[in-house]
Motif scaffolding. Structure first.
Motif, mmCIF file in Angstrom:
data_model
loop_
_atom_site.group_PDB
_atom_site.id
_atom_site.type_symbol
_atom_site.label_atom_id
_atom_site.label_comp_id
_atom_site.label_asym_id
_atom_site.label_seq_id
_atom_site.Cartn_x
_atom_site.Cartn_y
_atom_site.Cartn_z
ATOM 1 N N SER A 17 -30.511 7.419 -15.640
ATOM 2 C CA SER A 17 -29.663 8.610 -15.611
ATOM 3 C C SER A 17 -30.313 9.690 -16.460
ATOM 4 C CB SER A 17 -28.256 8.308 -16.142
ATOM 5 O OG SER A 17 -28.293 8.084 -17.542
ATOM 6 N N VAL A 18 -30.173 10.939 -16.011
ATOM 7 C CA VAL A 18 -30.759 12.072 -16.720
ATOM 8 C C VAL A 18 -29.641 13.041 -17.069
ATOM 9 C CG1 VAL A 18 -32.461 13.908 -16.676
ATOM 10 C CG2 VAL A 18 -32.887 11.800 -15.404
ATOM 11 N N LEU A 19 -29.477 13.289 -18.341
ATOM 12 C CA LEU A 19 -28.427 14.185 -18.827
ATOM 13 C C LEU A 19 -29.075 15.429 -19.403
ATOM 14 C CD1 LEU A 19 -25.382 14.519 -19.349
ATOM 15 C CD2 LEU A 19 -25.732 13.415 -21.571
ATOM 16 N N LEU A 20 -28.714 16.585 -18.863
ATOM 17 C CA LEU A 20 -29.254 17.854 -19.342
ATOM 18 C C LEU A 20 -28.252 18.503 -20.287
ATOM 19 C CD1 LEU A 20 -31.497 20.025 -19.200
ATOM 20 C CD2 LEU A 20 -30.205 21.077 -17.322
ATOM 21 N N ARG A 21 -28.689 18.723 -21.506
ATOM 22 C CA ARG A 21 -27.880 19.419 -22.504
ATOM 23 C C ARG A 21 -28.506 20.797 -22.765
ATOM 24 N NH1 ARG A 21 -24.617 15.522 -24.848
ATOM 25 N NH2 ARG A 21 -25.370 13.367 -24.771
ATOM 26 N N THR A 22 -27.702 21.703 -23.303
ATOM 27 C CA THR A 22 -28.213 23.021 -23.658
ATOM 28 C C THR A 22 -27.816 23.373 -25.084
ATOM 29 O OG1 THR A 22 -26.265 24.115 -22.704
ATOM 30 C CG2 THR A 22 -28.199 23.882 -21.283
ATOM 31 N N ALA A 23 -28.699 24.082 -25.746
ATOM 32 C CA ALA A 23 -28.436 24.587 -27.097
ATOM 33 C C ALA A 23 -28.911 26.032 -27.140
ATOM 34 C CB ALA A 23 -29.157 23.735 -28.135
ATOM 35 N N TRP A 24 -28.239 26.859 -26.321
ATOM 36 C CA TRP A 24 -28.644 28.252 -26.200
ATOM 37 C C TRP A 24 -28.393 29.025 -27.486
ATOM 38 C CZ3 TRP A 24 -31.276 27.849 -22.058
ATOM 39 C CH2 TRP A 24 -30.786 27.321 -20.860
ATOM 40 N N ARG A 25 -29.149 30.102 -27.667
ATOM 41 C CA ARG A 25 -28.846 31.041 -28.748
ATOM 42 C C ARG A 25 -27.537 31.761 -28.419
ATOM 43 N NH1 ARG A 25 -32.844 33.401 -25.612
ATOM 44 N NH2 ARG A 25 -32.373 35.517 -24.865
ATOM 45 N N ALA A 26 -26.934 32.408 -29.417
ATOM 46 C CA ALA A 26 -25.604 32.994 -29.243
ATOM 47 C C ALA A 26 -25.577 34.104 -28.197
ATOM 48 C CB ALA A 26 -25.097 33.521 -30.585
ATOM 49 N N ASP A 27 -26.672 34.855 -28.048
ATOM 50 C CA ASP A 27 -26.685 35.987 -27.116
ATOM 51 C C ASP A 27 -27.387 35.655 -25.795
ATOM 52 O OD1 ASP A 27 -29.210 35.746 -28.161
ATOM 53 O OD2 ASP A 27 -29.530 37.899 -28.461
ATOM 54 N N GLN A 28 -27.467 34.388 -25.443
ATOM 55 C CA GLN A 28 -28.143 33.992 -24.207
ATOM 56 C C GLN A 28 -27.462 34.602 -22.974
ATOM 57 O OE1 GLN A 28 -31.022 31.725 -23.586
ATOM 58 N NE2 GLN A 28 -30.678 33.091 -21.864
ATOM 59 N N LYS A 29 -28.263 35.244 -22.101
ATOM 60 C CA LYS A 29 -27.735 35.834 -20.879
ATOM 61 C C LYS A 29 -27.603 34.782 -19.783
ATOM 62 C CE LYS A 29 -29.814 40.381 -21.766
ATOM 63 N NZ LYS A 29 -30.770 41.395 -21.249
ATOM 64 N N ASP A 30 -26.518 34.850 -19.034
ATOM 65 C CA ASP A 30 -26.283 33.999 -17.866
ATOM 66 C C ASP A 30 -26.613 32.532 -18.137
ATOM 67 O OD1 ASP A 30 -25.622 33.238 -15.296
ATOM 68 O OD2 ASP A 30 -27.552 33.842 -14.436
ATOM 69 N N CYS A 39 -42.005 5.545 -11.953
ATOM 70 C CA CYS A 39 -41.417 4.565 -12.868
ATOM 71 C C CYS A 39 -39.896 4.536 -12.809
ATOM 72 C CB CYS A 39 -41.878 4.842 -14.297
ATOM 73 S SG CYS A 39 -41.435 6.481 -14.918
ATOM 74 N N ILE A 40 -39.281 5.338 -11.937
ATOM 75 C CA ILE A 40 -37.825 5.365 -11.825
ATOM 76 C C ILE A 40 -37.414 4.724 -10.503
ATOM 77 C CG2 ILE A 40 -35.808 6.861 -11.607
ATOM 78 C CD1 ILE A 40 -37.096 8.788 -13.526
ATOM 79 N N ARG A 41 -36.646 3.655 -10.577
ATOM 80 C CA ARG A 41 -36.211 2.941 -9.371
ATOM 81 C C ARG A 41 -35.087 3.687 -8.666
ATOM 82 N NH1 ARG A 41 -34.061 -2.273 -11.142
ATOM 83 N NH2 ARG A 41 -36.031 -2.305 -12.308
ATOM 84 N N SER A 42 -34.144 4.199 -9.405
ATOM 85 C CA SER A 42 -33.075 5.036 -8.847
ATOM 86 C C SER A 42 -32.695 6.066 -9.904
ATOM 87 C CB SER A 42 -31.860 4.198 -8.445
ATOM 88 O OG SER A 42 -31.249 3.618 -9.585
ATOM 89 N N LEU A 43 -32.347 7.270 -9.433
ATOM 90 C CA LEU A 43 -32.111 8.388 -10.346
ATOM 91 C C LEU A 43 -30.705 8.927 -10.162
ATOM 92 C CD1 LEU A 43 -33.360 10.479 -12.373
ATOM 93 C CD2 LEU A 43 -33.917 11.865 -10.366
ATOM 94 N N THR A 44 -30.014 9.127 -11.287
ATOM 95 C CA THR A 44 -28.699 9.746 -11.303
ATOM 96 C C THR A 44 -28.737 10.919 -12.267
ATOM 97 O OG1 THR A 44 -27.591 7.630 -10.875
ATOM 98 C CG2 THR A 44 -26.239 9.413 -11.758
ATOM 99 N N LEU A 45 -28.289 12.078 -11.799
ATOM 100 C CA LEU A 45 -28.209 13.245 -12.674
ATOM 101 C C LEU A 45 -26.814 13.298 -13.275
ATOM 102 C CD1 LEU A 45 -30.076 15.921 -10.508
ATOM 103 C CD2 LEU A 45 -31.014 14.435 -12.292
#
Length: 208
Positions: free
Chosen positions: A74-87, A108-114
């Motif tokens: 499984s692949v988990l995408l997190r964000t840590a944007w700056r305070a004034d990040q656009k869109d 190397c990945i047998r099955s992928l989950t986002l």
């Protein structure tokens, strides 16, 4: 470097001495103009050639090296944007698309989950984005520098043993003077970063 920065550097350069005669004064002003011009030219050269390099940190062998089998991943995408990040939502969506393209066919990945791991997940990949977008730097005279900027980190954990298999952090900028690097091109930079982390190589051509 912008106009204000160039002006600041110009002010920091040596000034001509005061003159007591018109000829001396003219000579001094000419020397001052030459000094200011030299500082501006140095500033412009820095803006055109001083691209921040890619800066890998805490890197080991590519994740897929040596016949590694991550199994159900499984692949988990997190964000840590700056305070004034656009869109921020639009940028996250583009990053998700690039991530899916880069990781769907990894050997190397047998099955992928986002998304978050489930009970069947064997390996968890956590990716954190801090920057994902184009940068535009204007200089005087009319010179622009455009580049893609991706600042991200990755952590790969074997959930069966709890062992961290791979960790890396990278701040990458791609582009240069008179380049055109729109937001859509940033996905290619992110894909290349992921490919290097996982297989030590590059994917196909980056986004136009």
């Amino acid at each position: 470097m912008g106009l204000l920065s160039a002006k600041r550097e110009a002010r920091s350069c040596p000034r001509g001495t005061s003159a007591t005669s018109p000829d001396d004064k003219a000579h001094g002003m000419g020397g001052l103009r030459r000094a200011v011009l030299a500082c501006l030219l140095a500033s412009l050269a820095s803006a055109c050639t001083g691209m921040a390099p890619s800066t890998p940190v805490t890197r080991s062998a590519p994740i897929c090296a040596g016949g590694t089998d991550l199994g159900r991943t499984s692949v988990l995408l997190r964000t840590a944007w700056r305070a004034d990040q656009k869109d921020p939502e639009g940028r996250r969506a583009l990053a998700m698309q690039a991530m899916a393209r880069a990781m769907t066919s990894l050997p190397c990945i047998r099955s992928l989950t986002l998304g978050a791991p489930s009970g069947a997940t064997e390996t968890q990949v956590e990716i954190t984005l801090r920057e994902f977008g184009p940068e535009l730097i204007l200089s005087v005279p009319v010179i622009w520098t455009s580049r893609s900027h991706v600042d991200a980190s990755i952590r790969v954990t074997d959930l069966r043993s709890g062992r961290v298999l791979f960790a890396a952090s990278e701040d990458r900028r791609e582009g240069g003077a008179f380049a055109i690097r729109p937001l859509g091109a940033v996905g290619g930079t992110f894909e290349a970063m992921l490919a290097e982390w996982f297989i030590g190589g590059h994917p196909g051509q980056p986004d136009p």
